[in-house]
Design an enzyme around this catalytic site. Sequence first.
Site, PDB file in Angstrom:
ATOM      1  N   ALA A   1       4.359   1.796   1.339  1.00 51.08           N
ATOM      2  CA  ALA A   1       5.540   2.345   0.457  1.00 51.08           C
ATOM      3  C   ALA A   1       5.165   2.960  -0.771  1.00 51.08           C
ATOM      4  CB  ALA A   1       6.715   2.135  -0.025  1.00 51.08           C
TER       5      ALA A   1
ATOM      6  N   VAL B   1       0.628  -1.649   0.113  1.00 48.30           N
ATOM      7  CA  VAL B   1       0.067  -0.179   0.034  1.00 48.30           C
ATOM      8  C   VAL B   1       0.481   1.615  -0.437  1.00 48.30           C
ATOM      9  CG1 VAL B   1      -1.948  -1.090   0.890  1.00 48.30           C
ATOM     10  CG2 VAL B   1      -0.544  -0.175   2.459  1.00 48.30           C
ATOM     11  N   SER B   2      -0.112   2.556  -1.136  1.00 49.39           N
ATOM     12  CA  SER B   2       1.255   3.106  -0.328  1.00 49.39           C
ATOM     13  C   SER B   2       1.629   4.330   0.551  1.00 49.39           C
ATOM     14  CB  SER B   2       0.546   4.523  -1.673  1.00 49.39           C
ATOM     15  OG  SER B   2       0.271   4.054  -2.715  1.00 49.39           O
ATOM     16  N   THR B   3       0.822   4.782   1.827  1.00 50.44           N
ATOM     17  CA  THR B   3       1.276   5.040   2.898  1.00 50.44           C
ATOM     18  C   THR B   3       0.498   4.228   4.255  1.00 50.44           C
ATOM     19  OG1 THR B   3      -1.115   5.650   3.239  1.00 50.44           O
ATOM     20  CG2 THR B   3       0.042   7.367   1.235  1.00 50.44           C
TER      21      THR B   3
ATOM     22  N   GLN C   1      -3.002   3.287   5.467  1.00 54.43           N
ATOM     23  CA  GLN C   1      -3.761   2.507   5.339  1.00 54.43           C
ATOM     24  C   GLN C   1      -3.101   0.624   5.084  1.00 54.43           C
ATOM     25  OE1 GLN C   1      -1.757   3.672   0.983  1.00 54.43           O
ATOM     26  NE2 GLN C   1      -4.352   3.343   0.343  1.00 54.43           N
TER      27      GLN C   1
END
Length: 202
Positions: free
Chosen positions: A50, A21-23, A26
């Site tokens: 990341a 996931v990006s952040t 999440q």
Amino acid sequence: MKLSDCPQEAGQRALIGYVRVSTNDQNNRSQIDQLVKYGVEPAAIFEDKASGKNMQRPGWINCWKELRGGDVLVVTAIDRLGRDLVEVVQTVKALHDKGVDLKVLSMDLDTRTATGRLIFAIIAAMAEWERELIVERTVNGLAAARARGKTGGRKEVVSDAQVLEAVKRIQAGERAADVADDYGVTRQAIYRRARNMRTAKK
């Protein structure tokens, strides 16, 4: 626990999972559940929180080290492997060079099958087309800018006055690296600009 600690039946291909996931806000729970449902052991799932801007992520690095020829990498979606088609294609080619196949759950892409290999070939062709379009647009943009009397290249981040000031400080005994840091550039950049300014005056 490493995947190598998990018993494998003779001739069975190991399933390695990767989720991202990006952040930090999440979580990977949904992706992990999908991989486990498909048959990936929880101990064989690597995860990152990341951005997809580059592949230098701890989870991916450890996943890559664990992958062996004959393994199958399982992801929920193809964009977990990179931020654009070109990067995804490069990653999948690197996997194939390593003898690893890819299974993407969301689009039922499996490079172990003829259909999966065909789908990937189409994706690779689209990525190449996208890359060529970007190059073509860049070339055309630069040509148009030159026609308007503009030149390409990165803008200078320090002014001539700042360069002269930096040189004076260095000549006065301050460390070049410290002075350059104050202006947000490298000392080589200061020296290069100073040299170019002297040349321009001749």
